[in-house]
Enzyme design. Sequence first.
Site, PDB file in Angstrom:
ATOM      1  N   ARG A   9      95.887  33.535  22.571  1.00 37.90           N
ATOM      2  CA  ARG A   9      96.372  32.168  22.314  1.00 37.90           C
ATOM      3  C   ARG A   9      95.472  31.150  23.019  1.00 37.90           C
ATOM      4  O   ARG A   9      95.281  30.032  22.540  1.00 37.90           O
ATOM      5  CB  ARG A   9      97.832  31.994  22.727  1.00 37.90           C
ATOM      6  CG  ARG A   9      98.097  32.224  24.190  1.00 37.90           C
ATOM      7  CD  ARG A   9      99.552  31.977  24.557  1.00 37.90           C
ATOM      8  NE  ARG A   9      99.860  32.498  25.867  1.00 37.90           N
ATOM      9  CZ  ARG A   9     100.624  31.887  26.763  1.00 37.90           C
ATOM     10  NH1 ARG A   9     101.178  30.727  26.480  1.00 37.90           N
ATOM     11  NH2 ARG A   9     100.870  32.437  27.929  1.00 37.90           N
ATOM     12  N   GLU A  57     109.703  23.341  12.226  1.00 36.83           N
ATOM     13  CA  GLU A  57     108.556  24.101  11.728  1.00 36.83           C
ATOM     14  C   GLU A  57     108.418  24.011  10.210  1.00 36.83           C
ATOM     15  O   GLU A  57     107.300  23.979   9.682  1.00 36.83           O
ATOM     16  CB  GLU A  57     108.655  25.571  12.157  1.00 36.83           C
ATOM     17  CG  GLU A  57     108.600  25.802  13.658  1.00 36.83           C
ATOM     18  CD  GLU A  57     109.930  25.543  14.367  1.00 36.83           C
ATOM     19  OE1 GLU A  57     110.953  25.303  13.678  1.00 36.83           O
ATOM     20  OE2 GLU A  57     109.955  25.576  15.606  1.00 36.83           O
ATOM     21  N   PHE A  82     108.566  31.748  14.272  1.00 41.24           N
ATOM     22  CA  PHE A  82     108.867  30.547  13.484  1.00 41.24           C
ATOM     23  C   PHE A  82     107.792  30.301  12.421  1.00 41.24           C
ATOM     24  O   PHE A  82     108.111  29.954  11.286  1.00 41.24           O
ATOM     25  CB  PHE A  82     109.000  29.341  14.416  1.00 41.24           C
ATOM     26  CG  PHE A  82     109.798  29.650  15.650  1.00 41.24           C
ATOM     27  CD1 PHE A  82     111.061  30.225  15.539  1.00 41.24           C
ATOM     28  CD2 PHE A  82     109.282  29.438  16.916  1.00 41.24           C
ATOM     29  CE1 PHE A  82     111.790  30.555  16.670  1.00 41.24           C
ATOM     30  CE2 PHE A  82     110.004  29.760  18.052  1.00 41.24           C
ATOM     31  CZ  PHE A  82     111.264  30.326  17.932  1.00 41.24           C
ATOM     32  N   HIS A 108     102.243  34.105  20.341  1.00 45.47           N
ATOM     33  CA  HIS A 108     103.423  34.816  20.840  1.00 45.47           C
ATOM     34  C   HIS A 108     103.945  35.841  19.831  1.00 45.47           C
ATOM     35  O   HIS A 108     105.143  35.943  19.574  1.00 45.47           O
ATOM     36  CB  HIS A 108     104.538  33.842  21.219  1.00 45.47           C
ATOM     37  CG  HIS A 108     104.166  32.941  22.362  1.00 45.47           C
ATOM     38  ND1 HIS A 108     103.145  32.027  22.287  1.00 45.47           N
ATOM     39  CD2 HIS A 108     104.677  32.822  23.611  1.00 45.47           C
ATOM     40  CE1 HIS A 108     103.037  31.383  23.437  1.00 45.47           C
ATOM     41  NE2 HIS A 108     103.946  31.851  24.269  1.00 45.47           N
ATOM     42  N   ASP A 116     111.158  36.639  27.310  1.00 46.13           N
ATOM     43  CA  ASP A 116     112.034  35.890  26.392  1.00 46.13           C
ATOM     44  C   ASP A 116     112.897  36.816  25.539  1.00 46.13           C
ATOM     45  O   ASP A 116     113.952  36.422  25.042  1.00 46.13           O
ATOM     46  CB  ASP A 116     111.204  34.983  25.470  1.00 46.13           C
ATOM     47  CG  ASP A 116     110.879  33.648  26.117  1.00 46.13           C
ATOM     48  OD1 ASP A 116     111.413  33.377  27.213  1.00 46.13           O
ATOM     49  OD2 ASP A 116     110.081  32.890  25.537  1.00 46.13           O
ATOM     50  N   ARG A 166     100.557  36.373  23.525  1.00 43.48           N
ATOM     51  CA  ARG A 166     100.840  35.575  24.723  1.00 43.48           C
ATOM     52  C   ARG A 166     100.161  36.150  25.954  1.00 43.48           C
ATOM     53  O   ARG A 166      99.687  35.412  26.815  1.00 43.48           O
ATOM     54  CB  ARG A 166     102.354  35.548  24.953  1.00 43.48           C
ATOM     55  CG  ARG A 166     102.737  34.932  26.293  1.00 43.48           C
ATOM     56  CD  ARG A 166     104.242  34.805  26.462  1.00 43.48           C
ATOM     57  NE  ARG A 166     104.535  34.172  27.740  1.00 43.48           N
ATOM     58  CZ  ARG A 166     104.938  34.827  28.818  1.00 43.48           C
ATOM     59  NH1 ARG A 166     105.119  36.129  28.781  1.00 43.48           N
ATOM     60  NH2 ARG A 166     105.180  34.180  29.941  1.00 43.48           N
TER      61      ARG A 166
END
Lengths: 314, 278
Positions: A9, A57, A82, A108, A116, A166
């Site tokens: 990323r 999004e 998303f 991610h 998460d 990530r």
Amino acid sequence: MSDKKIATRESYGNALVELGAKYENVVVLDADLAAATKTGVFKKAYPERHINCGIAECNMTGIAAGLSTCGKIPFISSFAMFAAGRNFEQVRNSIGYPRLNVKIGATHAGITVGEDGASHQCNEDIALMRVIPGMVVMNPADDIEAKAAVHAAAAYEGPVYLRFGRAACPVINDRPEYHFEIGKGEVLLTGSDVTIVATGICVGAALSAAEELKAEGISAEVINICTIKPLDEKLIIESARKTGRVVTAEEHSIIGGLGSAVCETLAESGVSAPVYRIGIRDVYGESGSAAALVEKYRLDAKGLYEQVKEFLSK
Amino acid sequence: MNNLLLKKTANEVRKGIVTAVYNAKAGHPGGSLSAADIYTYLYFEEMNIDPANPKKEDRDRFVLSKGHTAPGLYSAMAHRGFFPVSDLTTLRKLGSNLQGHPSMQYVPGIDMSSGSLGQGVSVAAGMALAGQMDNAGYRVYTLVGDGEIQEGQIWEAAMFAGHKKLDNLVVIVDNNGLQIDGPVDEVCSPYPIDKKFEAFHFHVINIDAHDFDAIRAAFAQARQTKGKPTCIIAKSIKGKGVSFMEGQCAWHGTAPNDEQYEIAIKDLEEISKKLAEA
């Protein structure tokens, strides 16, 4: 493989800054995650070309579609969950069907999202994007490949899905002769007993696993597949014909991703080679550190090594 | 174009809609007919477009968000010269450019493919944003249904357009009051539509969708509006112009049979006759 580690990323954000200088029509869209998708560096360099759409999004995807019809090259950025998940129908109908020049930068992806937990760990995005006609799907293995893929995506006319992670991962393509081309896989290690076709973070793990296998007299060929669609079918078929056994490895569901693509290719090729798919075995992830998760879900070097051994002993 | 000519043209557009849907034996006449005057005004009066050069860079853009009313768009475009009016009878047939829902890949002059409800305002806002960024003079129009605005993405897009002050964007709501399952306010009321768009920082204009003076004034007002997008809520009659279709939910997505087609054309011919005498 060098000791240097960097999350893809980060590479995405850095490559976007390079693109900003190269193309004045590149624009970057975010949905309130610029700090996490690492597009913040682009925003800093080219504030007038960074568009924050807020936490919406689907709208961001449509905005990008509209921008692209007017000559912009939009990169939309969000988490894979998303960008590919929530957005599937918008990507399919507002980008894919009209074949618009929109790039989807999905960060991610996979279980290395870590703490998460399952709600944010997208192990389904490759499957979702791969099934859209005309969509190019790329899953870079390291910093160098990620930046090359972003540049290639900008130069390519049409929709592209780019998948980034990530967690920091080792740099494996740091060599002068490195060359990137959409749709081209690469044999990183030649072998004769088994082919390991890997993508993303599993490429580095596959190289380490191959070293351990070598110590035991097992010669593994390691193929890096960054472009899952269009797949470098020729390379995979040739290798499977040579070794006769294939293992796929990906930080994604074993359904619909690289493993499926390889099986589909081999099934129609006439080459008879059993395949074992390493990946997320039709389950949700969970909270934990990225390192703990890749160990538990057997996507690290040890996990790959063991699973290849299990497969070969069958 | 004066109002009489606009009325005559809109009536021809309506004949094209009915003929297209009749030949296809499927399609959406109700919402095509309710918006026929709006389509006509956009394509014959309001928009800077050139059928001979459908991709010219400075053209105004149109996004048909309520893509199922493609027969209305196709008929207006055909009458404006984008393709032969005779093509309308190929609607929805294998090999036709006139897909069931509009596709920019098939028809030069269609600025965006659509059909899946709720997505057009986002796309139009993206086009408007590109115009704003490039300081280009073009304007962007999008037509949504009053049932369609039940889709959440419409309001994501409205929030964005208001926030970005896209004064080159006009959202037109075809407020015919009916959706597939019944009156919009019985299914899941979108009202008050004007207050909602106002809350999202739009300049809102309520008009009668079949009154060309009102349509003309609304679009003129939209052009003069600076610093915010405009929403024109066009109160319309579903099936307008065809006696048995007017105000009837059932004609949302049904094609007329032979007998009904004859009546429909007769109704529209009557209107032609009156307009000729006017």
